[in-house]
Write a protein that holds these residues in place. Structure first.
Motif: not given
Ligand code: IDP
Length: 137
Positions: A110-116
């Motif tokens: 997911i673009v928003r939830e891109n970890l870092i």
């Protein structure tokens, strides 16, 4: 050329138990060191400063809500060409477009939830380090 960069392990990385995995990748790069690190929950003011350039964009409000949804790990990483280097380890913003082998490419969809988050230039690093670690000399 030793530099410092701001890294945030976003709430999805913390929730999914990926702190060790991601920090491990950063730590294993020769000569890079962690100069500061803290688990913290970010507030509106900090996020407005940090993501100010995106204010008004359609993804801004959901991004801020996501970044407040749980604790992040904030780190200062120091070492040779670390600004470009951590961006390369992270991969591009869209995790599906990110190469396997990169952090976003290996773990994200997911673009928003891109970890870092990692500072994208020397100028951004200086600005962001002041927001997150104002006491750092
Ligand atoms: P970066 O984190 O790769 O430097 P930026 O363009 O600075 O990317 O965007 C900041 C963050 O905002 C991204 O990491 C991602 O979490 C989120 N974001 C950027 N573009 C979009 C989008 O089109 N949809 C949803 N979230 C986005």
């Amino acid at each position: 050329m030793s530099q410092r960069t701001l890294v945030l392990l976003k709430p999805d990385a913390v929730r999914r138990g990926l702190i060790g995995e991601i920090i491990g990748r950063i730590e294993r790069k020769a000569g890079w060191t962690i100069a500061a690190m803290e688990l913290r929950t970010l507030g509106q003011d900090t996020l407005e400063q940090h993501y100010g350039e995106h204010q008004g964009k359609p993804f801004y409000e959901p991004l801020v809500a996501f970044m407040k949804s749980g604790p992040v790990v904030a780190l200062v990483v120091e070492g040779e060409r670390v600004i470009e280097g951590v961006r390369r380890l992270a991969g591009p913003t869209d995790p599906i477009a990110a190469e396997p082998g990169s952090i976003r490419g290996d773990f994200g969809t997911i673009v928003r939830e891109n970890l870092i988050h990692a500072s994208d230039s020397e100028e951004s690093a200086i600005r962001e380090l002041k927001i997150f670690f104002p006491g750092l000399s």
